[in-house]
Design an enzyme around this catalytic site. Structure first.
Site: not given
Length: 270
Positions: A141, A155
């Site tokens: 990401s 995350y």
């Protein structure tokens, strides 16, 4: 036995994982699809078999199980099924602050987003090298390239791990016929934000910040074929990555702290 190359896609029941499955099928790959939701996998596999005349096998599995990756690879080997393309896509977010969740929740998250991708690559890599062909895509990401924000504590850390892991593994595989790529999308339209409860927040982001899952999948496959160890999807996301590389760490962290509440759910503190 089919002569097509075969791809294993984790988290294939929706979003980016489903998009990768569709794009791989369009390119003629046979598929092994895994996720927790067997009904969705079965429906997708049936559609792709009929549309593209490929073999699509469903292997429902919760990768939070510590023995999940080993069991999956053992089952494939028992059936004589080799994997040429591995798409480590399974993932989710844990809303809130770090201490708000029991450790068992964080341990499961680490297993799914960090341990399982690493173990699947570890177990499938030797055969890829022996055949002189392999593609490993770790879906990271943009969050792995910028400072971490409050909330969803693990995350960004997990995505940064996948980026560094992919870089090292790509170097180790140079000259073997195996390509490794960390694919780094930014905001992507999928049900991810519904699952994490952040849909209302992220819906306020401007349209130019968003990408669609099929584009992410297509670009990711093009990047791994080109031998790119890290690929950031989209000009906006590349600009954001570049900006944060230029900023002093303290300033970058302050910027993320200010903006993070726009797209991270969790209690307001401090």
């Amino acid at each position: 036995m089919a002569s097509n190359r075969r791809a294993l896609v984790t988290g294939a029941s929706a979003g980016i994982g489903e998009a990768f499955a569709r794009e791989l099928a369009r390119r003629g790959h046979d598929l092994v699809l895994t996720a927790r939701r067997a009904d969705r996998l079965e429906a997708l596999a049936k559609e792709l078999r009929e549309r593209h005349a490929i073999e699509a096998i469903v292997a429902p599995l919760d990768l939070a199980r510590a023995d999940g990756p080993e069991a999956l690879v053992a089952a494939l080997e028992a059936q004589g099924l080799s994997i040429d393309v591995l798409v480590n896509n399974a993932g989710y977010g844990v809303p809130g602050y770090f201490e708000d969740q029991p450790w068992s929740t964080h341990a499961a998250f680490i297993q799914v987003l960090m341990t399982a991708p690493s173990e699947l690559a570890y177990r499938l890599l030797p055969a890829m090298k022996a055949r002189g062909y392999g593609r490993i895509l770790n879906i990271a990401s943009l969050a792995g390239h910028v400072p971490g924000s409050a909330g969803h504590t693990l995350y960004a850390a997990s995505k940064a791990y996948l980026i560094k892991f992919s870089q090292s593994l790509a170097l180790e595989c140079a000259g073997t016929g195996v390509h490794v790529t960390a694919v780094c999308p930014g905001f992507t339209r999928s049900e991810f934000h519904d699952v994490t409860g952040s849909r209302e927040l992220v819906s306020k982001m401007p349209d130019f910040m968003w990408m669609d899952a099929p584009t992410v999948a297509r670009q990711g496959l093009e990047a791994v074929e080109a031998g790119k160890a890290v690929y950031v999807n989209g000009r906006v996301n590349n600009a954001i990555k570049g900006l944060f590389k230029l900023l002093p760490d303290a300033l970058a962290l302050r910027m993320v702290a200010k903006q993070g509440r726009r797209f991270r759910t969790g209690p307001r503190r401090g």
